[in-house]
Enzyme design. Structure first.
Site, PDB file in Angstrom:
ATOM      1  N   GLY B 134     -20.579  -5.334  -2.167  1.00 58.09           N
ATOM      2  CA  GLY B 134     -20.400  -6.335  -3.220  1.00 58.09           C
ATOM      3  C   GLY B 134     -20.015  -5.686  -4.533  1.00 58.09           C
ATOM      4  N   GLY B 135     -20.863  -5.893  -5.555  1.00 55.11           N
ATOM      5  CA  GLY B 135     -20.595  -5.322  -6.879  1.00 55.11           C
ATOM      6  C   GLY B 135     -20.489  -3.815  -6.837  1.00 55.11           C
ATOM      7  N   GLY B 360      18.632   3.845  -3.504  1.00 56.94           N
ATOM      8  CA  GLY B 360      17.608   3.352  -4.419  1.00 56.94           C
ATOM      9  C   GLY B 360      16.397   4.263  -4.473  1.00 56.94           C
ATOM     10  CB  ALA B 361      14.704   6.306  -1.929  1.00 54.52           C
TER      11      ALA B 361
END
Lengths: 69, 467
Positions: B134-135, B360-361
């Protein structure tokens, strides 16, 4: 132990033979994808029991390549 | 001053024992009371670096966090910010204290606020030694680097709740152990084999980020890095030996080793100075960038920028991984994070193109267009929109269709060679200014070190959101 393809590729060549004892890091076969020859390595100790593909086959991500026992 | 001798009879999970293992000589000064709040905070040195640490106390209500315990964490953060010191959280906690009700939730939320406000200002390291639910799961997740001990398990809801709510039968290992978080989720940066190893790794990271050192050019020896590439330019290889040879001996600490292994990120030293290394790994997915590896690298780049750690980017990338799966996973959105991370980065950042950088890489891997401090290439490197054979197959499609099949390969190779002269080739890239200079692989360490020495240091004024 099932060794599967990590990406779409074609089967370029076999680097191990049925019955071979392999250790982590040993090359089992070579796939070709993105104009690259990409080795598929054993991750565990085992004996090559079966190749599920033939040279030139196109495999998809997750397809079975080799069975190690 | 608390010393190791006092806690010989204590539970080995006690914060006094764990903090003693963390701080030099087992010596530290507590800055919150030793009580049953479930958290103890202290200051001291770790391998000589002044730092703050807090530790949850699993011997009290399973380490659950109440409002007083949460205040102890906030106190630790206030001190870390006041001292500009790294902060380390040692976690073993079931999350918010049930019997305190909403007050504990409020406390947990306040710790999240402190962590976020400190993000990018002081290095935050989490060492998770037991269950962190949880937290206590989101606490570490908000920090820069999460180290998992062998008994560390991180999850939002434990096996019993999962079973009662969804009927799914799972154990803690599968929910939040080293395998899911090391390989699948990317929550954990480093998994370790023992509790001592986890703490030691935390100390190493504090040293790397908290005492970055200065670069001594005399200690940067020449190494033949080119010998680590395979002979065939088409053959994939593991980039780890290259990364390890690039940095000072035994200095490399890799993050996210198994998650998105097609890109390698980690901290090491060059001439004694801390640097961050980003490297494509051709062995995995051919070294392609994909959605998760772009995200992994962008978070690392932003962390280094926030703390003023210079970056070295070793590029050998065939492109972005094509396909339906990638598009649906958001390779455009997640890939854009890497463009953003490099483009906003103000810390010195040097690119070394070792073999190839396509499309693009090439842009995404710290190109000069994104503001790289310097782009260096090895003599045989290729920088292009795509590989020359692939390019001529598109440019000369009609002509190739007329060539008989048995001689097509030969014609393709000739056209490719011709194409390289016109459009590819490293000389052309240098002429265009997208590559600053060609450097002998043997002299690469020195060349990068010289750039880092002559570039004034800077750090980005931003937090390190866990991308």
């Amino acid at each position: 132990m099932h060794v599967v393809a990590e990406m779409v590729a074609s089967v370029h060549s076999f680097e191990a033979a049925i019955g071979d004892q392999v250790s982590p890091g040993d090359t089992l076969l070579i796939l070709e994808s993105m104009k690259m020859e990409i080795p598929v390595l054993a991750e565990h100790v085992g004996v090559v029991s079966e190749f599920a593909v033939a040279i030139g086959d196109v495999v998809n991500e997750g397809d079975l390549l080799v069975i190690l026992l | 001053m608390t010393t190791a001798t006092e806690e010989t009879q204590l539970d080995p999970r006690s914060p006094l024992v764990r903090l003693a293992k963390f701080f030099d000589n087992g010596e530290f000064v507590t800055i919150t009371p030793i009580d049953d709040s479930g958290v103890l905070s202290a200051v001291g040195t770790a391998r000589g670096v002044h730092c703050v640490a807090f530790c949850t106390d699993p011997t009290v209500q399973g380490g659950a966090m109440g409002s007083v315990g949460c205040r102890a964490i906030v106190t630790a953060y206030d001190r870390a910010l006041a001292d500009s010191a790294p902060i380390v959280g040692i976690w073993h906690s079931g999350g918010a204290r049930l019997r305190e009700g909403v007050a504990s939730l409020d406390g947990v939320g306040r710790t999240f606020l402190s962590m976020t406000q400190a993000s990018g200002k002081v290095p935050q390291i989490s060492i998770v030694l037991g269950p962190a639910a949880g937290g206590a799961a989101y606490g570490p997740a908000l920090t820069d680097i999460v180290v998992l001990g062998p008994a560390g398990r991180i999850f939002v809801t434990g096996p019993e709740v999962v079973r009662s709510v969804t009927g799914e039968d799972v154990d803690m290992d599968r929910l939040g152990g080293p395998e899911p978080h090391g390989r699948r989720s990317g929550v954990v940066h480093i998994t370790t084999d023992s509790e001592d190893d986890a703490i030691e790794t935390g100390i190493k990271l504090v040293k790397l980020l908290g005492h970055q050192g200065s670069l001594d050019l005399n200690s940067v020896d020449d190494r033949d890095l080119g010998a680590l590439l395979p002979e065939s330019s088409r053959r994939a290889y593991d980039v780890h030996p290259l990364v390890e040879a690039f940095v000072d001996l035994d200095s490399f600490v890799e993050l996210h080793t198994k998650w998105s292994p097609n890109i390698v990120v980690g901290l090491g030293r060059l001439g004694g100075r801390t640097v961050g290394v980003v490297a494509n790994n051709p062995l995995r997915l051919g070294g392609c960038l994909d959605s998760s590896s772009a995200e992994k690298a962008s978070r690392f780049v932003r962390m280094c920028d926030a703390f003023g750690v210079p970056l070295v980017v070793l590029v050998d990338v065939p492109g972005y991984l094509p396909g339906l799966g990638q598009e649906w996973e958001g390779v455009v959105r997640r890939g854009a994070k890497l463009l953003h991370a490099f483009a906003e980065c103000v810390t010195p950042r040097v690119t070394v193109v070792t073999r190839k950088a396509y499309g693009g890489a090439f842009v995404a891997m710290n190109s000069s267009s994104l503001g790289a401090t310097k782009v260096i290439a090895w003599p045989n490197a290729e920088v292009a929109v795509m590989g020359s054979v692939a390019a001529i197959r598109i440019l000369h499609r009609r002509r190739l269709a007329d060539v008989p099949e048995d001689s097509r390969e030969q014609v393709e190779l000739e056209l490719a060679a011709e194409h390289e002269v016109i459009s590819g080739g490293i000389k052309r890239a240098v002429d265009l200014g997208v590559v600053d200079c060609v450097v002998d692989p043997k002299l690469t360490r020195r060349a990068v070190a010289e750039v880092l020495l002559e570039t004034p240091g800077a750090r980005g004024a931003h937090g390190n959101i866990p991308l």
